[in-house]
Design a protein around this motif. Structure first.
Motif, short mmCIF file in Angstrom:
data_model
loop_
_atom_site.label_atom_id
_atom_site.label_comp_id
_atom_site.label_asym_id
_atom_site.label_seq_id
_atom_site.Cartn_x
_atom_site.Cartn_y
_atom_site.Cartn_z
N THR A 126 0.83 -1.21 0.00
CA THR A 126 0.00 0.00 0.00
C THR A 126 0.86 1.26 0.00
N ARG A 127 1.92 1.25 0.79
CA ARG A 127 2.82 2.41 0.82
C ARG A 127 3.50 2.62 -0.53
N ALA A 128 3.95 1.52 -1.13
CA ALA A 128 4.63 1.63 -2.43
C ALA A 128 3.67 2.16 -3.49
N LEU A 129 2.45 1.65 -3.53
CA LEU A 129 1.47 2.12 -4.50
C LEU A 129 1.12 3.59 -4.27
N THR A 130 1.04 3.99 -3.00
CA THR A 130 0.75 5.38 -2.69
C THR A 130 1.88 6.29 -3.17
N ARG A 131 3.11 5.87 -2.96
CA ARG A 131 4.26 6.68 -3.41
C ARG A 131 4.30 6.79 -4.93
N LEU A 132 3.85 5.76 -5.60
CA LEU A 132 3.82 5.79 -7.07
C LEU A 132 2.60 6.51 -7.62
N GLY A 133 1.68 6.86 -6.74
CA GLY A 133 0.46 7.54 -7.19
C GLY A 133 -0.56 6.58 -7.77
N LEU A 134 -0.49 5.31 -7.37
CA LEU A 134 -1.40 4.30 -7.91
C LEU A 134 -2.33 3.72 -6.85
N ALA A 135 -2.61 4.49 -5.82
CA ALA A 135 -3.44 3.99 -4.74
C ALA A 135 -4.91 4.38 -4.90
N ASP A 136 -5.24 5.15 -5.92
CA ASP A 136 -6.62 5.60 -6.08
C ASP A 136 -7.44 4.58 -6.88
N ALA A 137 -8.71 4.85 -7.03
CA ALA A 137 -9.62 3.93 -7.70
C ALA A 137 -9.34 3.82 -9.20
N GLY A 138 -8.80 4.84 -9.81
CA GLY A 138 -8.54 4.82 -11.24
C GLY A 138 -7.19 4.24 -11.62
N ALA A 139 -6.45 3.73 -10.63
CA ALA A 139 -5.09 3.25 -10.89
C ALA A 139 -5.08 2.07 -11.86
N ALA A 140 -6.01 1.16 -11.72
CA ALA A 140 -6.04 -0.02 -12.61
C ALA A 140 -6.23 0.40 -14.06
N ALA A 141 -7.11 1.36 -14.28
CA ALA A 141 -7.33 1.86 -15.64
C ALA A 141 -6.08 2.57 -16.16
N ASP A 142 -5.40 3.30 -15.29
CA ASP A 142 -4.17 3.99 -15.69
C ASP A 142 -3.09 2.99 -16.11
N VAL A 143 -2.95 1.92 -15.34
CA VAL A 143 -1.95 0.91 -15.67
C VAL A 143 -2.29 0.21 -16.97
N ARG A 144 -3.57 -0.10 -17.18
CA ARG A 144 -4.00 -0.71 -18.45
C ARG A 144 -3.68 0.20 -19.62
N GLU A 145 -3.95 1.49 -19.45
CA GLU A 145 -3.68 2.46 -20.51
C GLU A 145 -2.19 2.57 -20.79
N LEU A 146 -1.38 2.57 -19.74
CA LEU A 146 0.07 2.61 -19.93
C LEU A 146 0.58 1.37 -20.64
#
Length: 101
Positions: A36-56
């Motif tokens: 959770t800390r690592a994802l928060t530091r990367l800015g991927l802790a929000d609800a839209g993170a999965a969509a962002d990763v898919r788009e990347l």
């Protein structure tokens, strides 16, 4: 799980001794907290993170496809130019210039 749950589990392990179940719970809580800390530091802790990763990933796949296509096109053009130079050299060597006259 949060830091408080991890702290409670560590306290329980210190008080009661560390059996396998307590150690597994501590490891799971620590792993989840670290992730959770690592994802928060990367800015991927929000609800839209999965969509962002898919788009990347889609963007990266498109970049790789474009790069592969560019190399293939460059190789194709290089082969065409080499063939044209070879044919031109053969034509000069065989006296094709005289045949045209």
């Amino acid at each position: 799980m949060s830091e408080t749950v991890l702290a409670q589990l560590l306290g329980q392990g210190a008080r009661e001794g560390s059996d396998l179940t307590t150690l597994q719970a501590i490891a799971e809580a620590a792993g989840e907290l670290g992730a959770t800390r690592a994802l928060t530091r990367l800015g991927l802790a929000d609800a839209g993170a999965a969509a962002d990763v898919r788009e990347l990933r889609e963007l990266l796949r498109a970049w790789r496809d474009a790069k592969r296509s560019a190399w293939r096109a460059a190789w194709g053009w290089a082969m065409r130019i080499a063939s044209a130079v070879l044919l031109g050299g053969l034509a000069v060597r065989l006296g094709f210039k005289d045949w045209v006259k």
